[in-house]
Design a protein around this motif. Structure first.
Motif, mmCIF file in Angstrom:
data_model
loop_
_atom_site.group_PDB
_atom_site.id
_atom_site.type_symbol
_atom_site.label_atom_id
_atom_site.label_comp_id
_atom_site.label_asym_id
_atom_site.label_seq_id
_atom_site.Cartn_x
_atom_site.Cartn_y
_atom_site.Cartn_z
ATOM 1 N N UNK A 192 -3.396 -10.341 -18.702
ATOM 2 C CA UNK A 192 -4.804 -9.975 -18.705
ATOM 3 C C UNK A 192 -5.235 -9.760 -17.258
ATOM 4 N N UNK A 193 -6.148 -8.810 -17.049
ATOM 5 C CA UNK A 193 -6.612 -8.538 -15.686
ATOM 6 C C UNK A 193 -8.058 -8.053 -15.711
ATOM 7 N N UNK A 194 -8.767 -8.291 -14.614
ATOM 8 C CA UNK A 194 -10.124 -7.764 -14.452
ATOM 9 C C UNK A 194 -10.173 -6.643 -13.419
ATOM 10 N N UNK A 195 -9.148 -6.555 -12.573
ATOM 11 C CA UNK A 195 -9.099 -5.476 -11.590
ATOM 12 C C UNK A 195 -7.668 -5.299 -11.095
ATOM 13 N N UNK A 196 -7.298 -4.041 -10.874
ATOM 14 C CA UNK A 196 -5.987 -3.707 -10.328
ATOM 15 C C UNK A 196 -6.194 -2.793 -9.132
ATOM 16 N N UNK A 197 -5.564 -3.145 -8.006
ATOM 17 C CA UNK A 197 -5.626 -2.306 -6.801
ATOM 18 C C UNK A 197 -4.237 -1.737 -6.523
ATOM 19 N N UNK A 198 -4.168 -0.443 -6.286
ATOM 20 C CA UNK A 198 -2.916 0.218 -5.931
ATOM 21 C C UNK A 198 -3.046 0.605 -4.471
ATOM 22 N N UNK A 199 -2.310 -0.088 -3.598
ATOM 23 C CA UNK A 199 -2.585 -0.059 -2.166
ATOM 24 C C UNK A 199 -1.497 0.633 -1.366
ATOM 25 N N UNK A 258 7.686 2.993 -7.293
ATOM 26 C CA UNK A 258 7.016 3.621 -8.428
ATOM 27 C C UNK A 258 6.759 2.590 -9.525
ATOM 28 N N UNK A 259 5.560 2.675 -10.138
ATOM 29 C CA UNK A 259 5.193 1.799 -11.243
ATOM 30 C C UNK A 259 4.475 2.627 -12.310
ATOM 31 N N UNK A 260 4.799 2.348 -13.555
ATOM 32 C CA UNK A 260 4.051 2.915 -14.667
ATOM 33 C C UNK A 260 3.022 1.884 -15.096
ATOM 34 N N UNK A 261 1.748 2.275 -15.086
ATOM 35 C CA UNK A 261 0.657 1.363 -15.400
ATOM 36 C C UNK A 261 -0.014 1.792 -16.701
ATOM 37 N N UNK A 262 -0.104 0.867 -17.631
ATOM 38 C CA UNK A 262 -0.813 1.149 -18.882
ATOM 39 C C UNK A 262 -1.731 -0.024 -19.204
ATOM 40 N N UNK A 263 -2.815 0.260 -19.909
ATOM 41 C CA UNK A 263 -3.807 -0.765 -20.216
ATOM 42 C C UNK A 263 -4.314 -0.607 -21.641
ATOM 43 N N UNK A 264 -4.849 -1.694 -22.148
ATOM 44 C CA UNK A 264 -5.527 -1.665 -23.435
ATOM 45 C C UNK A 264 -6.825 -2.442 -23.300
ATOM 46 N N UNK A 277 -8.854 9.724 -12.508
ATOM 47 C CA UNK A 277 -7.728 9.602 -13.443
ATOM 48 C C UNK A 277 -8.010 8.452 -14.399
ATOM 49 N N UNK A 278 -7.104 8.252 -15.369
ATOM 50 C CA UNK A 278 -7.212 7.131 -16.281
ATOM 51 C C UNK A 278 -5.810 6.735 -16.738
ATOM 52 N N UNK A 279 -5.706 5.522 -17.237
ATOM 53 C CA UNK A 279 -4.416 5.030 -17.712
ATOM 54 C C UNK A 279 -4.081 5.638 -19.074
ATOM 55 N N UNK A 280 -2.753 5.761 -19.362
ATOM 56 C CA UNK A 280 -1.605 5.377 -18.548
ATOM 57 C C UNK A 280 -1.382 6.346 -17.389
ATOM 58 N N UNK A 281 -0.831 5.825 -16.285
ATOM 59 C CA UNK A 281 -0.580 6.646 -15.111
ATOM 60 C C UNK A 281 0.567 6.042 -14.319
ATOM 61 N N UNK A 282 1.166 6.880 -13.480
ATOM 62 C CA UNK A 282 2.243 6.427 -12.607
ATOM 63 C C UNK A 282 1.731 6.333 -11.175
ATOM 64 N N UNK A 283 1.892 5.173 -10.566
ATOM 65 C CA UNK A 283 1.550 4.976 -9.157
ATOM 66 C C UNK A 283 2.845 4.974 -8.358
ATOM 67 N N UNK A 284 2.896 5.768 -7.301
ATOM 68 C CA UNK A 284 4.133 5.852 -6.516
ATOM 69 C C UNK A 284 3.818 6.163 -5.064
ATOM 70 N N UNK A 285 4.849 6.122 -4.239
ATOM 71 C CA UNK A 285 4.702 6.347 -2.812
ATOM 72 C C UNK A 285 5.299 7.692 -2.425
ATOM 73 N N UNK A 286 4.648 8.369 -1.484
ATOM 74 C CA UNK A 286 5.186 9.586 -0.868
ATOM 75 C C UNK A 286 5.470 9.230 0.585
#
Length: 298
Positions: A192-199, A258-264, A277-286
């Motif tokens: 469970x989460x209330x906030x996710x940061x992709x940094x 790289x991470x695949x992020x999905x939520x419900x 954007x909205x989930x599901x989504x892939x977060x990755x680095x360039x």
């Protein structure tokens, strides 16, 4: 290996709708020219939707450096135009939080930022990505996108980070926690989460949120506030703002390429302050995607 010096020719593009953009455009132009930067063009863009187009035109014209003045959203919305191009990205921090400028160690006052552009050095840095969209500093889901998508422009412009805080209190009453799945291709984590940061860097909302995130590690950091309590989320922001010793007690961090992020239920994703954007989504680095101007002593 010694890097090439910063270019002396540049195009200046300022978001006139950013918190300080309109007021400082003329001063920025004068200071840059007095510092030895030759501006081949200078634009105060009143419609933020046209900033990326102006940057694209500047890069296509062969400008060796593009200076963008505005907040994190202005920078994130234009950085795609510089990926893979032989053009230095320079920043004038004229927004509310200026998280990317803080990450780069840039002075937040105009004089210091201009000095970094005129007399600093190049630095090659990573960019984050949400699916195919590049970002400079941070993306987030949870309460932050709700705040960013609804905060009145005048409140943000005149009260700055205090305005965000006041609006956050209002938004928190209608906010609910969500189920989060983080998949790095090897293992799934569920919570469970209330906030996710992709940094991509340590700062988000002008606050240093991570001791691990940096713009040259070749990795993205996913930081989750764990649990369903609003009080945990409020404490996390408070503790990180004041850099308390137990500031990470309610967070979990994951580092990788790289991470695949999905939520419900599905969550909207704010990318450097803009909900895109909205989930599901892939977060990755360039990795090493662009060159930026930073202070010489950085």
């Amino acid at each position: 290996m010694e890097t090439k010096p910063l270019p002396h020719d540049a195009v200046l593009i300022v978001n006139a709708q950013s918190r300080r953009g309109e007021a400082h455009f003329k001063e920025a132009k004068e200071r840059l020219e007095q510092s030895g930067v030759r501006l081949t063009a200078a634009h105060a863009v009143k419609n933020p939707n046209h900033i990326a187009q102006a940057v694209r035109a500047a890069v296509a014209s062969g400008a060796p450096m593009v200076i963008v003045g505005g907040g994190d959203g202005s920078l994130s919305g234009t950085v795609d135009e510089l990926v893979g191009k032989d053009c230095v990205f320079a920043v004038l921090p004229l927004g509310t939080a200026n998280s990317f400028a803080r990450t780069l160690g840039l002075p937040l006052e105009l004089k210091g930022a201009v000095d970094a552009i005129a007399h600093g050095r190049r630095r090659r840095i990573d960019l984050g990505m949400i699916d195919s969209d590049y970002f400079v500093n941070a993306a987030s889901m949870g309460l932050s996108p709700m705040i960013g998508d609804t905060v009145p422009h005048k409140l943000k412009r005149y009260l700055g980070r205090v305005g965000y805080l006041l609006w956050a209190v209002k938004c928190s009453f209608g906010f609910r926690a969500f189920r989060l799945v983080i998949d790095d291709g090897v293992r799934e984590r569920r919570m469970w989460s209330t906030e996710v940061r992709i940094l991509n860097g340590p700062f988000h909302g002008g606050v240093e949120l991570s001791d691990e995130a940096a713009v040259d590690t070749g990795e993205i950091v996913v930081q989750a506030i764990v649990g369903r309590s609003h009080m945990r989320l409020a404490w996390d922001w408070y503790a990180k703002f004041f850099r308390l010793r137990d500031r990470n007690v309610h967070t979990e961090e994951f580092r990788g390429q790289s991470f695949r992020l999905s939520t419900q239920p599905p969550q909207r994703i704010s990318i450097d302050g803009e909900v895109l954007a909205r989930t599901p989504a892939t977060a990755k680095i360039a990795g090493g995607a662009i060159e930026v101007a930073v202070p010489a002593e950085d």
